[in-house]
Write a protein that holds these residues in place. Structure first.
Motif, PDB file in Angstrom:
ATOM      1  N   MET A   1      63.503  12.494  40.168  1.00 57.29           N
ATOM      2  CA  MET A   1      63.679  13.825  39.958  1.00 57.29           C
ATOM      3  C   MET A   1      63.335  14.105  38.538  1.00 57.29           C
ATOM      4  O   MET A   1      63.386  13.521  37.618  1.00 57.29           O
ATOM      5  CB  MET A   1      65.250  14.258  40.375  1.00 57.29           C
ATOM      6  CG  MET A   1      65.388  15.558  40.142  1.00 57.29           C
ATOM      7  SD  MET A   1      67.018  16.280  40.718  1.00 57.29           S
ATOM      8  CE  MET A   1      66.897  15.981  42.391  1.00 57.29           C
ATOM      9  N   VAL A   2      62.751  15.443  38.528  1.00 54.82           N
ATOM     10  CA  VAL A   2      62.001  15.947  37.381  1.00 54.82           C
ATOM     11  C   VAL A   2      62.579  17.364  37.077  1.00 54.82           C
ATOM     12  O   VAL A   2      62.339  18.172  37.801  1.00 54.82           O
ATOM     13  CB  VAL A   2      60.615  15.902  37.082  1.00 54.82           C
ATOM     14  CG1 VAL A   2      60.389  16.435  35.791  1.00 54.82           C
ATOM     15  CG2 VAL A   2      60.044  14.513  37.319  1.00 54.82           C
ATOM     16  N   LEU A   3      63.267  17.779  35.845  1.00 59.05           N
ATOM     17  CA  LEU A   3      63.753  19.134  35.751  1.00 59.05           C
ATOM     18  C   LEU A   3      62.964  19.335  34.395  1.00 59.05           C
ATOM     19  O   LEU A   3      63.251  19.063  33.537  1.00 59.05           O
ATOM     20  CB  LEU A   3      65.220  19.217  35.321  1.00 59.05           C
ATOM     21  CG  LEU A   3      65.886  20.493  35.374  1.00 59.05           C
ATOM     22  CD1 LEU A   3      65.664  21.456  36.443  1.00 59.05           C
ATOM     23  CD2 LEU A   3      67.340  20.172  35.040  1.00 59.05           C
ATOM     24  N   GLY A   4      62.165  20.394  34.551  1.00 60.24           N
ATOM     25  CA  GLY A   4      61.410  20.858  33.428  1.00 60.24           C
ATOM     26  C   GLY A   4      60.764  20.052  32.546  1.00 60.24           C
ATOM     27  O   GLY A   4      60.892  20.179  31.400  1.00 60.24           O
ATOM     28  N   GLY A   5      60.152  18.785  33.193  1.00 59.56           N
ATOM     29  CA  GLY A   5      59.630  17.872  32.335  1.00 59.56           C
ATOM     30  C   GLY A   5      60.617  16.809  31.969  1.00 59.56           C
ATOM     31  O   GLY A   5      59.972  15.561  31.613  1.00 59.56           O
ATOM     32  N   PHE A   6      61.706  16.822  32.196  1.00 59.04           N
ATOM     33  CA  PHE A   6      62.832  15.805  31.974  1.00 59.04           C
ATOM     34  C   PHE A   6      62.970  14.803  32.885  1.00 59.04           C
ATOM     35  O   PHE A   6      63.364  15.423  33.988  1.00 59.04           O
ATOM     36  CB  PHE A   6      64.161  16.238  31.526  1.00 59.04           C
ATOM     37  CG  PHE A   6      64.989  15.077  31.020  1.00 59.04           C
ATOM     38  CD1 PHE A   6      65.066  14.965  29.907  1.00 59.04           C
ATOM     39  CD2 PHE A   6      65.931  14.648  32.063  1.00 59.04           C
ATOM     40  CE1 PHE A   6      65.860  13.663  29.517  1.00 59.04           C
ATOM     41  CE2 PHE A   6      66.951  13.714  31.596  1.00 59.04           C
ATOM     42  CZ  PHE A   6      66.897  13.207  30.412  1.00 59.04           C
TER      43      PHE A   6
END
Length: 122
Positions: A1-6
């Protein structure tokens, strides 16, 4: 999973629990003869809670700091799951960090996190 590039990764900055909350708004109108009638009003914004572990040996203490920095900017972040499906924009509502198993110079070996994100646009 990726959240805003994180990127959440198993063995580095992974989550071991994901819970989703779906809510709906109903308005109730009282009437004199019977129980109040309900009328569907709208779908509410989805909330996702992630709980996980940051392995400081693998990821370094800075992994949490990177996540904290992204949250502190107050920007909506794109959420993409492990299959590449885009879930839309989400904002970080809360982020909790717990450090344990300290080694020399007060460096934690284990950092757990509890994060709540909310859908930005419906």
């Amino acid at each position: 999973m990726v959240l805003g590039g994180f990127k959440f990764e198993v063995g580095r900055t992974g989550f071991d629990e994901l819970s989703e909350n779906f809510a709906y708004k109903w308005n109730y109108i009282d009437n004199a003869k019977s129980v109040a009638n309900g009328q569907f009003s709208a779908r509410q914004r989805q909330t996702i809670n992630l709980k996980g572990l940051i392995s400081t040996r693998e990821a370094g203490v800075t992994s949490f700091d990177e996540l904290l920095e992204k949250a502190g900017k107050g920007e909506a972040l794109t959420l993409v799951d492990g299959r590449g499906q885009v879930h839309g924009k989400f904002v970080v509502e809360s982020l909790k960090k717990t450090s344990t198993a300290f080694i020399g110079q007060g460096i934690p070996r284990v950092v757990t996190f509890d994060m709540s994100i909310k859908e930005y646009e419906i």
